[in-house]
Motif scaffolding. Structure first.
Motif, PDB file in Angstrom:
ATOM      1  N   LEU A  12       0.921  -1.393   0.002  1.00  0.00           N
ATOM      2  CA  LEU A  12      -0.015   0.037  -0.072  1.00  0.00           C
ATOM      3  C   LEU A  12       0.870   1.218  -0.094  1.00  0.00           C
ATOM      4  O   LEU A  12       1.126   1.840   1.246  1.00  0.00           O
ATOM      5  N   PRO A  13       1.262   1.695  -1.199  1.00  0.00           N
ATOM      6  CA  PRO A  13       2.144   2.734  -1.192  1.00  0.00           C
ATOM      7  C   PRO A  13       1.969   3.975  -0.481  1.00  0.00           C
ATOM      8  O   PRO A  13       2.672   4.685   0.213  1.00  0.00           O
ATOM      9  N   HIS A  14       0.597   4.233  -0.444  1.00  0.00           N
ATOM     10  CA  HIS A  14       0.129   5.426   0.114  1.00  0.00           C
ATOM     11  C   HIS A  14       0.225   5.286   1.635  1.00  0.00           C
ATOM     12  O   HIS A  14       0.525   6.313   2.456  1.00  0.00           O
ATOM     13  N   VAL A  15       0.049   4.021   2.044  1.00  0.00           N
ATOM     14  CA  VAL A  15      -0.033   3.982   3.595  1.00  0.00           C
ATOM     15  C   VAL A  15       1.630   3.987   4.092  1.00  0.00           C
ATOM     16  O   VAL A  15       2.032   4.648   5.044  1.00  0.00           O
ATOM     17  N   GLN A  16       2.425   3.160   3.368  1.00  0.00           N
ATOM     18  CA  GLN A  16       3.703   2.999   3.505  1.00  0.00           C
ATOM     19  C   GLN A  16       4.476   4.216   3.131  1.00  0.00           C
ATOM     20  O   GLN A  16       5.351   4.867   4.092  1.00  0.00           O
ATOM     21  N   GLY A  17       4.065   5.051   2.336  1.00  0.00           N
ATOM     22  CA  GLY A  17       4.671   6.276   1.830  1.00  0.00           C
ATOM     23  C   GLY A  17       4.633   7.402   3.070  1.00  0.00           C
ATOM     24  O   GLY A  17       5.200   8.354   3.284  1.00  0.00           O
ATOM     25  N   GLY A  18       3.183   7.421   3.578  1.00  0.00           N
ATOM     26  CA  GLY A  18       2.868   8.300   4.538  1.00  0.00           C
ATOM     27  C   GLY A  18       3.790   8.043   5.803  1.00  0.00           C
ATOM     28  O   GLY A  18       3.973   9.360   6.286  1.00  0.00           O
ATOM     29  N   ALA A  19       3.931   7.088   6.299  1.00  0.00           N
ATOM     30  CA  ALA A  19       4.632   6.703   7.306  1.00  0.00           C
ATOM     31  C   ALA A  19       6.245   7.206   7.076  1.00  0.00           C
ATOM     32  O   ALA A  19       6.639   7.974   7.753  1.00  0.00           O
ATOM     33  N   ILE A  20       6.628   6.693   5.902  1.00  0.00           N
ATOM     34  CA  ILE A  20       8.068   7.238   5.498  1.00  0.00           C
ATOM     35  C   ILE A  20       8.296   8.763   5.238  1.00  0.00           C
ATOM     36  O   ILE A  20       9.133   9.396   5.754  1.00  0.00           O
ATOM     37  N   ALA A  21       7.010   9.345   4.737  1.00  0.00           N
ATOM     38  CA  ALA A  21       7.129  10.904   4.764  1.00  0.00           C
ATOM     39  C   ALA A  21       7.218  11.626   6.156  1.00  0.00           C
ATOM     40  O   ALA A  21       8.017  12.653   6.252  1.00  0.00           O
ATOM     41  N   ASN A  22       6.508  11.191   6.978  1.00  0.00           N
ATOM     42  CA  ASN A  22       6.282  11.771   8.493  1.00  0.00           C
ATOM     43  C   ASN A  22       7.758  11.309   9.140  1.00  0.00           C
ATOM     44  O   ASN A  22       8.460  12.310   9.670  1.00  0.00           O
ATOM     45  N   PHE A  23       8.390  10.315   8.745  1.00  0.00           N
ATOM     46  CA  PHE A  23       9.877  10.063   9.426  1.00  0.00           C
ATOM     47  C   PHE A  23      10.869  10.887   8.554  1.00  0.00           C
ATOM     48  O   PHE A  23      11.677  11.257   9.367  1.00  0.00           O
ATOM     49  N   TYR A  24      10.808  11.359   7.398  1.00  0.00           N
ATOM     50  CA  TYR A  24      11.640  12.032   6.563  1.00  0.00           C
ATOM     51  C   TYR A  24      11.423  13.380   7.198  1.00  0.00           C
ATOM     52  O   TYR A  24      12.599  14.083   7.307  1.00  0.00           O
ATOM     53  N   PHE A  25      10.092  14.174   7.429  1.00  0.00           N
ATOM     54  CA  PHE A  25      10.286  15.399   7.989  1.00  0.00           C
ATOM     55  C   PHE A  25      10.849  15.527   9.475  1.00  0.00           C
ATOM     56  O   PHE A  25      11.559  16.262   9.425  1.00  0.00           O
ATOM     57  N   LEU A  26      10.751  14.561  10.312  1.00  0.00           N
ATOM     58  CA  LEU A  26      11.269  14.581  11.504  1.00  0.00           C
ATOM     59  C   LEU A  26      12.843  14.440  11.636  1.00  0.00           C
ATOM     60  O   LEU A  26      13.590  15.128  12.212  1.00  0.00           O
ATOM     61  N   THR A  27      13.132  13.514  10.649  1.00  0.00           N
ATOM     62  CA  THR A  27      14.818  13.213  10.598  1.00  0.00           C
ATOM     63  C   THR A  27      15.331  14.494   9.914  1.00  0.00           C
ATOM     64  O   THR A  27      16.392  14.944  10.463  1.00  0.00           O
ATOM     65  N   HIS A  28      14.725  15.077   9.038  1.00  0.00           N
ATOM     66  CA  HIS A  28      15.293  16.285   8.275  1.00  0.00           C
ATOM     67  C   HIS A  28      15.362  17.417   9.424  1.00  0.00           C
ATOM     68  O   HIS A  28      16.296  18.163   9.404  1.00  0.00           O
ATOM     69  N   ALA A  29      14.326  17.631  10.244  1.00  0.00           N
ATOM     70  CA  ALA A  29      14.250  18.655  11.421  1.00  0.00           C
ATOM     71  C   ALA A  29      15.183  18.242  12.320  1.00  0.00           C
ATOM     72  O   ALA A  29      16.115  19.376  12.513  1.00  0.00           O
ATOM     73  N   LEU A  30      15.387  17.355  12.498  1.00  0.00           N
ATOM     74  CA  LEU A  30      16.668  17.016  13.619  1.00  0.00           C
ATOM     75  C   LEU A  30      18.049  17.005  12.970  1.00  0.00           C
ATOM     76  O   LEU A  30      18.970  17.766  13.515  1.00  0.00           O
TER      77      LEU A  30
END
Length: 108
Positions: A12-30
């Motif tokens: 389910l790319p939209h589910v997997q991608g949604g989780a990865i997107a949020n990890f991306y934003f958090l990691t990028h901010a850190l």
């Protein structure tokens, strides 16, 4: 029973991608916070940076694979209020708080 699909076997790319997107934003901010001018000279943060954990590019690559050239727009649509709140916390965190936040982002 054969007609019951396990969520683990269905992509389910939209589910997997949604989780990865949020990890991306958090990691990028850190990573941005760890590289900020005031953080560069802090000895505690130097230890975190010395671990060499730079994960933003990997998440970006995953998002490109899942969503194609429109990955940034898809990631922005998946961003949650909880992610916004955590990013805001990271952006105003002091060095000790960044050290405390680093393991949670690195484990994502």
């Amino acid at each position: 029973r054969p007609q019951v699909l396990s969520m683990c076997t269905v992509r389910l790319p939209h589910v997997q991608g949604g989780a990865i997107a949020n990890f991306y934003f958090l990691t990028h901010a850190l990573e941005r916070a760890l590289d900020a001018p005031g953080a560069k000279d802090h000895p505690m943060l130097a230890h975190v940076r010395a671990l060499g954990l730079r994960l933003t590019a990997g998440y970006e690559s995953d998002l490109k694979q899942l969503f194609g050239k429109e990955w940034e727009a898809a990631a922005a649509r998946a961003r949650t209020p909880a992610t916004d709140a955590y990013v805001a916390t990271l952006e105003r965190a002091d060095p000790v708080q960044l050290v405390a936040g680093a393991p949670s982002c690195a484990l994502l």
